[in-house]
Structures are given as structure tokens and as C-alpha cells.
Design an enzyme around this catalytic site. Sequence first.
Site, PDB file in Angstrom:
ATOM      1  N   CYS A  55      -8.620  10.612  11.589  1.00  0.00           N
ATOM      2  CA  CYS A  55      -8.852  10.955  12.555  1.00  0.00           C
ATOM      3  C   CYS A  55      -8.894  10.587  14.129  1.00  0.00           C
ATOM      4  O   CYS A  55      -8.664   9.371  14.536  1.00  0.00           O
ATOM      5  CB  CYS A  55      -9.601  11.913  12.127  1.00  0.00           C
ATOM      6  SG  CYS A  55      -9.926  12.540  11.013  1.00  0.00           S
ATOM      7  N   ASP A  78      -2.186  -1.501   8.468  1.00  0.00           N
ATOM      8  CA  ASP A  78      -3.465  -2.014   8.456  1.00  0.00           C
ATOM      9  C   ASP A  78      -3.468  -3.557   6.922  1.00  0.00           C
ATOM     10  O   ASP A  78      -4.174  -4.416   7.988  1.00  0.00           O
ATOM     11  CB  ASP A  78      -5.023  -1.906   8.606  1.00  0.00           C
ATOM     12  CG  ASP A  78      -4.822  -0.628   9.860  1.00  0.00           C
ATOM     13  OD1 ASP A  78      -4.472  -0.837  10.845  1.00  0.00           O
ATOM     14  OD2 ASP A  78      -5.422   0.600   9.866  1.00  0.00           O
ATOM     15  N   SER A 161      -6.238   8.357  -0.453  1.00  0.00           N
ATOM     16  CA  SER A 161      -8.108   7.703  -0.673  1.00  0.00           C
ATOM     17  C   SER A 161      -8.176   8.304   0.697  1.00  0.00           C
ATOM     18  O   SER A 161      -9.939   8.442   1.018  1.00  0.00           O
ATOM     19  CB  SER A 161      -8.049   5.817  -0.615  1.00  0.00           C
ATOM     20  OG  SER A 161      -7.580   5.170   0.746  1.00  0.00           O
ATOM     21  N   HIS A 166      -0.565  12.935   5.908  1.00  0.00           N
ATOM     22  CA  HIS A 166       0.140  11.606   6.760  1.00  0.00           C
ATOM     23  C   HIS A 166       1.190  11.120   5.845  1.00  0.00           C
ATOM     24  O   HIS A 166       0.870  12.000   4.726  1.00  0.00           O
ATOM     25  CB  HIS A 166      -0.763  10.390   7.298  1.00  0.00           C
ATOM     26  CG  HIS A 166      -1.870  10.190   6.056  1.00  0.00           C
ATOM     27  ND1 HIS A 166      -2.461  10.131   5.123  1.00  0.00           N
ATOM     28  CD2 HIS A 166      -1.698   8.580   5.197  1.00  0.00           C
ATOM     29  CE1 HIS A 166      -2.998   9.342   3.937  1.00  0.00           C
ATOM     30  NE2 HIS A 166      -2.443   8.303   3.996  1.00  0.00           N
ATOM     31  N   HIS A 299      18.209  13.007  -0.290  1.00  0.00           N
ATOM     32  CA  HIS A 299      18.191  13.819  -0.976  1.00  0.00           C
ATOM     33  C   HIS A 299      16.536  14.002  -1.295  1.00  0.00           C
ATOM     34  O   HIS A 299      16.369  12.012  -0.737  1.00  0.00           O
ATOM     35  CB  HIS A 299      18.349  14.256  -2.414  1.00  0.00           C
ATOM     36  CG  HIS A 299      18.560  12.845  -2.949  1.00  0.00           C
ATOM     37  ND1 HIS A 299      19.367  11.596  -2.981  1.00  0.00           N
ATOM     38  CD2 HIS A 299      17.719  12.025  -3.932  1.00  0.00           C
ATOM     39  CE1 HIS A 299      19.423  10.857  -3.692  1.00  0.00           C
ATOM     40  NE2 HIS A 299      18.273  11.076  -4.265  1.00  0.00           N
ATOM     41  N   HIS A 301      13.136  13.305  -3.516  1.00  0.00           N
ATOM     42  CA  HIS A 301      12.588  14.092  -4.780  1.00  0.00           C
ATOM     43  C   HIS A 301      10.645  14.319  -4.338  1.00  0.00           C
ATOM     44  O   HIS A 301      10.379  13.982  -3.161  1.00  0.00           O
ATOM     45  CB  HIS A 301      12.353  12.469  -5.500  1.00  0.00           C
ATOM     46  CG  HIS A 301      13.440  12.028  -5.660  1.00  0.00           C
ATOM     47  ND1 HIS A 301      14.658  12.709  -6.697  1.00  0.00           N
ATOM     48  CD2 HIS A 301      14.035  11.027  -5.634  1.00  0.00           C
ATOM     49  CE1 HIS A 301      15.504  11.970  -6.802  1.00  0.00           C
ATOM     50  NE2 HIS A 301      15.149  10.976  -5.453  1.00  0.00           N
ATOM     51  N   PHE A 315       0.364  12.136 -18.601  1.00  0.00           N
ATOM     52  CA  PHE A 315      -0.223  10.755 -18.592  1.00  0.00           C
ATOM     53  C   PHE A 315       1.940   9.791 -19.145  1.00  0.00           C
ATOM     54  O   PHE A 315       1.859  10.477 -19.784  1.00  0.00           O
ATOM     55  CB  PHE A 315      -0.862  10.663 -19.725  1.00  0.00           C
ATOM     56  CG  PHE A 315      -2.433  11.312 -19.064  1.00  0.00           C
ATOM     57  CD1 PHE A 315      -2.766   9.274 -17.983  1.00  0.00           C
ATOM     58  CD2 PHE A 315      -3.409  12.338 -19.510  1.00  0.00           C
ATOM     59  CE1 PHE A 315      -4.043   9.956 -17.835  1.00  0.00           C
ATOM     60  CE2 PHE A 315      -4.125  12.089 -18.769  1.00  0.00           C
ATOM     61  CZ  PHE A 315      -4.739  11.391 -18.000  1.00  0.00           C
TER      62      PHE A 315
END
Length: 351
Positions: A55, A78, A161, A166, A299, A301, A315
Site C-alpha cells: 500500500c 525485497d 500473500s 500487483h 500471447h 496464458h 489438483f
Amino acid sequence: MMVHGTTEHQHLRYNPLRDTWVLVSAHRMKRPWAGQVEKAPEEHIPRHDPRNPLCPGNTRANGEVNPDYDSTFLFENDFPALQPDAPDPGSDQHPLFQSKAARGVCKVMCFHPWSDVTLPLMKRQEVVKVIDKWAELVEELGSTYPWVQIFENKGAMMGCSNPHPHCQVWASSFLPNEPALSDRCQRAYHQKHGEPLLLQYAKQEAEKKERVVVETSDWLAVVPYWATWPYQTLLLPRRHVLRINDLTTEEREGLADIMKRLLTKYDNLFETSFPYSMGWHGAPTGPHLTEDNSHWQLHAHYYPPLLRSATVKKFMVGYEMLAQDQRDLTPEQVNIVKCTVPSFVQYRVTH
């Protein structure tokens, strides 16, 4: 035209971008589901969270403070997977224990200052700014590095996370496995047929209309004939384009439009902010800029993990890991193809 029986019975489909086959088992969607159910996505995300390192104005893990940005914001990762000054492991090695130098840079790019928006909820010109920045980065980093990978992991299910719009941009001193394989396959097709593989594929899909999700005069989004993930899509320009920085102003504006429409369809499908990993593939850069890359076609994906609902995902385990890719419904049966654009997203809070 679909081959008789392929909508009901198992069969193999060829992926010309990877020179591999996919097992399609359409009848398996009839089986009841008693497997893992994921946690539902968080419905309320604050517009600004003082604990979110992406932020504006917040402090990141390395102690740096983000500026009060109001558009895109780019910074060095980072915790980068690639660094520009890594040592060379040397060449005196056994053939079964080889290693090579890996150098590069990793950047993070925020799309927007607000955490509660995603690309389909952003204004068109805001998305155009994202595309312009992508093109700028490919131009800049591609002047040195052979490969510049732009990718977005959206949603906690894809390992994201920080709930903030972004992407990441990794530039490497080597050509990674997937683009290297794609390069070989596209080159082989071009040598045999005299035209770019994906340019011909886009023409064929536009004529068949069986797997088209969204299309415009400049762009086409389809569920690929060889798709592995249930709601996988492939985004293609209609003209021959090598890299994202080769797009015209009009094509970039059209790309912003079709991305918003495609991602809105995703969100509408299960009435959730649809998770996915996506990324751009274009002709290699750096030392490859002077080579003939006419076999390449730009292209993107999109690989979403969801299978039956917002909380049930596909899965890739067992057979997929040990034998070959397998999917449980045909690309023609995927209901994102039939999903109308205005719906769920209309009721999301935007600007």
C-alpha cells in the site's frame, strides 16, 4: 468441427506449444465430489491496510517506505529469486551433476493504489497504464536479458500473500524451460508450414467459434483446444506481433478492453474474485534481438485452479505428475465460453 464422441468419451489432445498430449476425460465430471474444499475468498478487503507492504506510504520488510503513488508503482523485489551479481559455478562438472550461472533482476509492480480493486474493476485507462509499463519493462530489461517474464499470481489460492493488485517481472540471463520449449515448437511449425503457429491457430479458432471466450477486431481469447486447467485461457493478438512493446496505441487500448471483459467473465463464473496465475510470452530478447524470431507470436496464458466452484480446485497430482496432464471436461464444455459479461462484477464496489 468436433470429432464424434469427444464430448463424452476419453481421448487425447495434442498441445503444439509444448509437443505434449493431454488426456481429456469428459465423463469424470459426473462423479460426486468428496475431496478438499478450500476456504472461501475474503469478501471484504480494506482499501488501505497499514500492515500491507504494497500500500502507498507503508513500510516494506527492508525498511523502505513506499511513496504515495496514485497509478502504477515499480520497485525491486525485497526477496529476489534472481540477483545480477551471482557467481559462476564453473564448468568442471560431471555430466550428471551440472550447474550454470543464473543472474537477473526481480521487480514488483503495483497496478493501483487501492487494495480492494482488481484489473476487471479498474478503469480502462488505468489498465492501459499497466500495459504501457509492461511494454516499457520489456524494452528496458530486454535490452540486456534474454528473457523477461511478466506474471501475476492472483488470490491466496495461487500463493498471493498480499491482497493488492500487483504482478512480478523477472528478467533472467537464461531462457527458462517453458519459453525454450515454446520457442522450439513454434520454430519447428514455422519451418514446416511457413507461418507462425499461433497466428494460424487464432485464425482457425476465430472461424470455428467453439472455444472463443471474448473477441475484438484486434484480440482473441479462447479456451485452448489442448487446455490442461479447467478454465485455462489463451489471449492472442490477431496480427503478427513478436513482443508486448511492439503493440500499437490502439492495440494496447484494445488489450485493456479485452482483459477487463475476460477477467469479468472469470469473476462471474462462480461469483468470486477468480484466482489465477497468468503471464506473457513473447519472442526472446537480449542477444536474441538480432535473430530471426518470425516464428514467435505474442500471447498470454491464464491458468485458474478452480474446477467445480469457488472453493473446489483442480489438483495436478498422481497421474498428472507421474504420467501426463489430464482434464475432467472438454474445453468446449467450459461454461466461461457462454458466460455473459455484465453480472456479478456490476455489484462490486469500484470507483
